[in-house]
Write a protein that holds these residues in place. Structure first.
Motif, PDB file in Angstrom:
ATOM      1  N   ALA A  74       0.839  -1.199   0.000  1.00 15.63           N
ATOM      2  CA  ALA A  74       0.000   0.000   0.000  1.00 15.63           C
ATOM      3  C   ALA A  74       0.871   1.245   0.000  1.00 15.63           C
ATOM      4  N   SER A  75       1.855   1.261   0.894  1.00 14.82           N
ATOM      5  CA  SER A  75       2.700   2.456   0.975  1.00 14.82           C
ATOM      6  C   SER A  75       3.549   2.618  -0.281  1.00 14.82           C
ATOM      7  N   ALA A  76       4.064   1.484  -0.792  1.00 13.67           N
ATOM      8  CA  ALA A  76       4.901   1.545  -1.993  1.00 13.67           C
ATOM      9  C   ALA A  76       4.110   2.062  -3.183  1.00 13.67           C
ATOM     10  N   ILE A  77       2.892   1.536  -3.370  1.00 10.43           N
ATOM     11  CA  ILE A  77       2.082   1.951  -4.519  1.00 10.43           C
ATOM     12  C   ILE A  77       1.715   3.427  -4.400  1.00 10.43           C
ATOM     13  N   LEU A  78       1.297   3.835  -3.188  1.00  9.08           N
ATOM     14  CA  LEU A  78       0.895   5.227  -2.987  1.00  9.08           C
ATOM     15  C   LEU A  78       2.048   6.180  -3.307  1.00  9.08           C
ATOM     16  N   LEU A 130      -2.278 -13.187  -6.289  1.00  5.36           N
ATOM     17  CA  LEU A 130      -3.070 -12.050  -6.764  1.00  5.36           C
ATOM     18  C   LEU A 130      -2.186 -10.859  -7.121  1.00  5.36           C
ATOM     19  N   ILE A 131      -1.176 -10.617  -6.273  1.00  4.92           N
ATOM     20  CA  ILE A 131      -0.274  -9.483  -6.499  1.00  4.92           C
ATOM     21  C   ILE A 131       0.337  -9.561  -7.899  1.00  4.92           C
ATOM     22  N   GLN A 132       0.587 -10.794  -8.358  1.00  4.51           N
ATOM     23  CA  GLN A 132       1.273 -10.961  -9.630  1.00  4.51           C
ATOM     24  C   GLN A 132       0.376 -10.746 -10.834  1.00  4.51           C
ATOM     25  N   VAL A 133      -0.925 -11.031 -10.665  1.00  4.35           N
ATOM     26  CA  VAL A 133      -1.795 -10.971 -11.839  1.00  4.35           C
ATOM     27  C   VAL A 133      -2.754  -9.786 -11.843  1.00  4.35           C
ATOM     28  N   VAL A 134      -3.190  -9.338 -10.681  1.00  2.00           N
ATOM     29  CA  VAL A 134      -4.161  -8.258 -10.656  1.00  2.00           C
ATOM     30  C   VAL A 134      -3.435  -6.916 -10.733  1.00  2.00           C
ATOM     31  N   PRO A 136      -0.941  -5.555 -12.626  1.00  2.00           N
ATOM     32  CA  PRO A 136       0.529  -5.501 -12.546  1.00  2.00           C
ATOM     33  C   PRO A 136       1.074  -4.104 -12.836  1.00  2.00           C
ATOM     34  N   ASP A 137       0.246  -3.258 -13.499  1.00  2.00           N
ATOM     35  CA  ASP A 137       0.711  -1.893 -13.744  1.00  2.00           C
ATOM     36  C   ASP A 137       0.866  -1.127 -12.429  1.00  2.00           C
ATOM     37  N   LEU A 138       0.110  -1.550 -11.396  1.00  2.00           N
ATOM     38  CA  LEU A 138       0.250  -0.911 -10.083  1.00  2.00           C
ATOM     39  C   LEU A 138       1.290  -1.616  -9.221  1.00  2.00           C
ATOM     40  N   THR A 139       1.178  -2.963  -9.160  1.00  2.00           N
ATOM     41  CA  THR A 139       2.015  -3.704  -8.212  1.00  2.00           C
ATOM     42  C   THR A 139       3.380  -4.052  -8.779  1.00  2.00           C
ATOM     43  N   GLY A 140       3.524  -3.944 -10.079  1.00  5.51           N
ATOM     44  CA  GLY A 140       4.794  -4.341 -10.676  1.00  5.51           C
ATOM     45  C   GLY A 140       4.860  -5.824 -10.968  1.00  5.51           C
ATOM     46  N   GLY A 141       3.755  -6.530 -10.744  1.00  2.89           N
ATOM     47  CA  GLY A 141       3.701  -7.950 -11.083  1.00  2.89           C
ATOM     48  C   GLY A 141       4.749  -8.771 -10.370  1.00  2.89           C
ATOM     49  N   THR A 142       5.278  -9.786 -11.089  1.00  2.00           N
ATOM     50  CA  THR A 142       6.267 -10.676 -10.468  1.00  2.00           C
ATOM     51  C   THR A 142       7.557  -9.949 -10.140  1.00  2.00           C
ATOM     52  N   ARG A 143       7.875  -8.910 -10.901  1.00  2.00           N
ATOM     53  CA  ARG A 143       9.169  -8.257 -10.699  1.00  2.00           C
ATOM     54  C   ARG A 143       9.129  -7.229  -9.573  1.00  2.00           C
ATOM     55  N   GLY A 144       7.945  -6.866  -9.156  1.00  2.00           N
ATOM     56  CA  GLY A 144       7.822  -5.906  -8.068  1.00  2.00           C
ATOM     57  C   GLY A 144       8.199  -4.507  -8.495  1.00  2.00           C
ATOM     58  N   TYR A 224       9.611  -0.885   6.326  1.00  2.00           N
ATOM     59  CA  TYR A 224      10.579  -1.808   5.747  1.00  2.00           C
ATOM     60  C   TYR A 224      10.736  -1.554   4.249  1.00  2.00           C
ATOM     61  N   VAL A 225       9.602  -1.351   3.577  1.00  2.00           N
ATOM     62  CA  VAL A 225       9.673  -1.153   2.130  1.00  2.00           C
ATOM     63  C   VAL A 225      10.355   0.187   1.815  1.00  2.00           C
ATOM     64  N   HIS A 226      10.165   1.166   2.699  1.00  5.35           N
ATOM     65  CA  HIS A 226      10.824   2.455   2.465  1.00  5.35           C
ATOM     66  C   HIS A 226      12.256   2.473   2.981  1.00  5.35           C
ATOM     67  N   TYR A 227      12.665   1.397   3.606  1.00 10.35           N
ATOM     68  CA  TYR A 227      14.083   1.247   3.916  1.00 10.35           C
ATOM     69  C   TYR A 227      14.783   0.543   2.753  1.00 10.35           C
ATOM     70  N   LEU A 228      14.161  -0.549   2.291  1.00  6.00           N
ATOM     71  CA  LEU A 228      14.764  -1.321   1.205  1.00  6.00           C
ATOM     72  C   LEU A 228      14.759  -0.545  -0.105  1.00  6.00           C
ATOM     73  N   GLY A 229      13.662   0.192  -0.342  1.00  8.96           N
ATOM     74  CA  GLY A 229      13.549   0.910  -1.602  1.00  8.96           C
ATOM     75  C   GLY A 229      13.069   0.046  -2.742  1.00  8.96           C
ATOM     76  N   SER A 230      12.782  -1.221  -2.419  1.00  7.39           N
ATOM     77  CA  SER A 230      12.262  -2.096  -3.473  1.00  7.39           C
ATOM     78  C   SER A 230      11.350  -3.127  -2.834  1.00  7.39           C
ATOM     79  N   ILE A 231      10.541  -3.739  -3.669  1.00  6.19           N
ATOM     80  CA  ILE A 231       9.644  -4.774  -3.148  1.00  6.19           C
ATOM     81  C   ILE A 231       9.422  -5.812  -4.226  1.00  6.19           C
ATOM     82  N   ALA A 232       9.458  -7.072  -3.842  1.00  2.00           N
ATOM     83  CA  ALA A 232       9.185  -8.137  -4.803  1.00  2.00           C
ATOM     84  C   ALA A 232       8.363  -9.209  -4.107  1.00  2.00           C
TER      85      ALA A 232
END
Lengths: 327, 241
Positions: A74-78, A130-134, A136-144, A224-232
């Protein structure tokens, strides 16, 4: 350790010493070690979150990455897709975790034992797929996603941030567990029927425990996601990640708050220092063995071992004093 | 019969295809001590579970203070004033006696005060230091602690599941005094499970005998225990002679 936990000036002193040591730490150790400790801090947050629900009430959740995932995504997408500043995206993500988690877990809290664990595990898998298929333009799909804004840069600032976060969460949970709600939650693990026989709605208590747990998981996930800077998705919804969280809480000492923290540090350093010796997934075998042995011989975890050591030293001390008196 | 505090009518319960209770009806008046007696497996504790709401019966209803409480959950019934104790006196062993009282006092609003706890302890004849770990108490003190936690809530109906098990005779006499006092002074209706008949003659105003899930006799203890049907059901397999 009694259930409520007795606070003495000695405890306070120990905590102050620990805090001071942590604050001074970046001056003395390498950035690599600092990054390991940052991970340990986050793992401690996740383990405490798991522990407040599962350690306390005995309802074992295998789906905590589901909650952490809602917060993180949620935070990453926003922030990444909609350029919402972090001051807003993180609180919104925590709220999303609370609401989303409650919607999904509420039906699950009515079932008990193994079935609860299975349903939560299913939620995690569901989220992974679901994250991978729904959208993907928002979630980044499998690649995050990568290149997500970070709260702070550099090892030391992030270390302070994660440490403060862990400390504040631990302190809040400790205060909460000293209230009558904390006592009632401990009682649910002992005998749920007796608790409801005392006139308490156990469903409401469990819901409360869950909401606290989800809030902590959301905070942890978002930061955590804003520490890593990436999410997969593959790293987050990994069964090893769930087990690391659960094993941390259990081998540290479930339902104690300090226990999961100790466990998280123990697990992180164990995994890191085993890395050069056992580079592959054999490491997980080793930690599985350690967890198993510890759980068989010391089901109350590292905290119980430390308490035994302390009592042993105290007994030796008094023994010496008595001998001194006799002679 | 005109003054009924707690009653059940036509309770039927089965686990799978196996019937546990068949058309059980009983009632208790304020201040009355009802003995519920029967050999092992007669369904006594199952009936208690139906009363408290843990088991849902196949048929019948449970009434308290004139209202049907059959659809209420365990905690709602407890709040109405239905208290029970369990057969094995399990107490939270890591907590002190005082902590157990505190947890019980703060179970739901309005919170009870320390004075209520002291009152409960006095009425349960519990004389132990409050800083002692509850796990270090002997069987009778544990029972008294559990009773005190119920007494301080001033319940209307008290369900006691074999309160005398594991106690020696002098302790059972004290227990009788404790229970009788609650019934006489505060008009609490007590239902008490016991499988030793001789203990009930001293305490119970009335007894109901269950056998294989059915009420086979009820009435004054001496009448009931001389009933040939009770003797047959009881002494044959229990071997008390």
């Amino acid at each position: 350790m009694t259930m409520a936990g007795i606070v003495t000036s000695r405890h306070l002193l120990l905590w102050l010493l620990f805090g001071a040591a942590m604050l001074a730490l970046p001056q003395f150790v390498s950035n690599g070690t600092i990054r390991i400790i940052i991970f340990a801090n986050f793992l401690a947050i996740f383990a405490m979150s798991w522990d407040f629900l599962s350690g306390k009430t005995g309802y074992v959740s295998f789906g905590h990455p589901f909650l952490i995932g809602i917060g993180a995504y949620a935070s990453a997408i926003l922030s990444y897709r909609f350029h919402v500043p972090l001051e807003f995206s993180i609180p919104l993500a925590v709220l999303a975790t609370l609401v989303g988690g409650t919607l999904f877990f509420l039906p699950a809290l009515r079932i008990k034992g193994t079935y609860f664990a299975l349903v939560t595990l299913a939620f995690m898998e569901l989220m992974y797929q679901l994250i991978q298929v729904v959208r993907p333009d928002l979630t980044g799909g499998t690649r995050g996603m990568s290149g997500i804004k970070t709260v702070l840069t550099g090892a030391a600032p992030n270390f302070y941030l994660s440490f403060m976060l862990m400390f504040v969460i631990a302190f809040s949970l400790w205060l909460l567990s000293r209230t009558r709600l904390g006592t009632a939650l401990d009682a649910i693990a002992m005998n749920e029927e007796a608790v409801s026989g005392s006139g308490l709605s156990t469903t409401r208590l469990k819901l409360f425990a869950f909401m606290v747990s989800a809030t902590v998981a959301g905070i942890g996930g978002a930061f955590y996601v804003h520490y890593l800077g990436s999410i997969a998705p593959r790293a987050l919804f990994d069964i090893n990640f769930v087990f690391t969280i659960i094993v941390s809480a259990l081998i540290g000492g479930a339902s104690t708050i300090v226990g999961p923290m100790i466990g998280a540090f123990f697990m992180t350093f164990l995994l890191e220092y085993l890395r050069p010796v056992l580079p592959g997934s054999e490491r997980y075998f080793v930690y599985g063995m350690i967890a198993l042995v510890l759980y068989v011989y010391k089901p109350k975890g590292i905290l119980a071992i430390l308490a035994d050591l302390r009592d042993g030293m105290r007994a030796q001390g008094t023994g010496r004093a008595q001998r001194g008196k006799a002679s | 019969m005109e003054n009924v505090l707690f009653s059940c009518e036509g309770i039927g319960l089965s686990f799978g295809n196996r019937p546990v209770l068949k058309d059980v009806s009983l009632h208790v008046a304020p201040g009355e001590i009802l003995g519920l007696v029967g050999p092992n497996g007669a369904g006594k504790t199952s009936l208690f579970e139906v009363f408290t709401g843990r088991y849902t019966p196949r048929s019948g209803r449970v009434c308290m203070k004139g209202t049907d409480i059959s659809s209420l959950s365990i905690h709602e019934r407890a709040r109405l004033g239905l208290a029970r104790t369990y057969q094995s006196p399990i107490v939270p062993s890591s907590m002190s006696v005082g902590d157990v009282f505190r947890a019980a006092r703060e179970a739901y609003r309005p919170f009870l005060s320390r004075f209520d706890a002291e009152w409960g302890a006095r009425h349960a004849h519990l004389h132990v230091p409050w800083d002692r770990p509850a796990g270090s108490l002997d069987t009778f003190d544990r029972r008294k602690l559990m009773l005190a936690c119920q007494f301080m809530r001033a319940p209307d109906v008290l369900l006691l599941d074999e309160p005398a098990s594991g106690l020696i005779n002098s302790e059972i006499d004290t227990l009788d005094i404790i229970i009788r006092h609650q019934a006489d002074e505060f008009g609490i209706g007590v239902i008490l499970i016991e499988h030793r008949l001789e203990l009930l003659t001293a305490i119970a105003d009335r007894v109901v005998v269950l056998d294989l899930g059915e009420v086979i006799a009820s009435g004054r203890p001496d009448e009931v225990f001389s009933n040939p049907r009770v003797k047959a059901a009881y002494f044959e397999d229990a071997g008390h002679g």
